[in-house]
Design an enzyme around this catalytic site. Sequence first.
Site, PDB file in Angstrom:
ATOM      1  NE  ARG A  51      10.241   3.478   4.249  1.00 23.26           N
ATOM      2  CZ  ARG A  51      10.508   3.283   5.538  1.00 23.26           C
ATOM      3  NH1 ARG A  51      11.311   2.289   5.900  1.00 23.26           N
ATOM      4  NH2 ARG A  51       9.961   4.047   6.457  1.00 23.26           N
ATOM      5  CG  HIS A  91      -0.228   0.059   2.530  1.00 21.32           C
ATOM      6  ND1 HIS A  91       0.245  -1.081   3.145  1.00 21.32           N
ATOM      7  CD2 HIS A  91       0.102   1.089   3.351  1.00 21.32           C
ATOM      8  CE1 HIS A  91       0.829  -0.763   4.287  1.00 21.32           C
ATOM      9  NE2 HIS A  91       0.759   0.554   4.426  1.00 21.32           N
TER      10      HIS A  91
END
Length: 398
Positions: free
Chosen positions: A277, A258
């Site tokens: 990440r 997301h």
Amino acid sequence: MDRLTTTIRPYPWGSTTALPHLMGTEPDGTPQAELWMGAHPAAPSRVQRAGRLQPLDQVIEADPQGELGDASVRRFGPRLPFLVKLLAAAAPLSLQVHPDEDRAAAGHARENARGVPLDAPHRTYRDAHHKPEMIVALTPFAGLCGFRPPRECAELLDALGVPGLAPYTAVLRSAPEERALREVFSAFLASPPDLTAEVADALASAAGRPGPWREDCAAYAGIARFHPGDPGVPAALMIRHVRLAPGEALFLGAGVPHAYLEGLGVEVMAASDNVLRCGLTGKHVDVPELLRVVRFTAPAPPVLRPAPGPDGEEVYPAPVDDFRLSRLVLDAQAPPRTLRGAGPQVLVCTGGRVRLAGPGQELVLEPGRSAYAPAGEEITVSGEGTVFRATVAIPPEN
């Protein structure tokens, strides 16, 4: 009950105007990305105790049972298990995922055993906790959340007309869902600079043409402008573009890729710093561990709306017990509402003027202002406005 003195985090993706507009303050030209309400050690809120402002994490450490309640301490330990934020994005945040509890605990222990410092830039697991999140839109809000189905990914890639994407569309159309998503996402994270540049140019062109992908391509083109040359740009094409109307919410569980793109919202999350990440960042990307954490499935992310709850609350459902988020929309002509909770509470006003009454004390909250109530404290809420309430989702003890 205590009024919270809070900290605003000036991350570069933050809006310079959204939080000042909400709070009725003058913008100073700097990004104001997140206003934190809670006891996170990086920026704990402060409360007035013993005649002075004290960090909330230190107040809790001094009396965890009194502040949090026995049930919360047994379940989560002597810490406030959630953090509340007002999040104001004017540019895309990093594309990321969070681990589940088991992987967080194992990864934290593994890095500790290897002697990786907690503040090392290449550290992946900074604590042993999972990090589910929920965002509730206060303004129109845009983000990326969850994989598109493989065939839909292929259709979007085909619409860009980039020849170098053809091998990936072939995999997306022929392989089973999990394999297709894993293979193509992994490959995109290692995209060569020339392919990333071609994709960015194609997105800018597609954003200006009529067609079914125009709105999505405009969003991805914006990401490419903010993160030129980042391999997270082609990877982001596989993640659904989601728009929330004010009052709507998304729950972001473990392994779901997301990124927030733009808008103002109330965010609540488990109190953890574990972020893996995928791209759109200058920070460390641990691709092997990331691929172990990501869930390569493509269910549509449900857009959540609040359901009626007790005491006039509207409750946003979440499948975790670290937090429970609800909203109260107050009418000045209605009787006061009583909030009973066995656990700690954080209340933040997002509109109007709200009066909180506790044992021997009253506070008035205006937009952007917040309060903390320790476990077992009954709060009466009145006024005309909107207040969000975060607490733990564990039942009271008999």
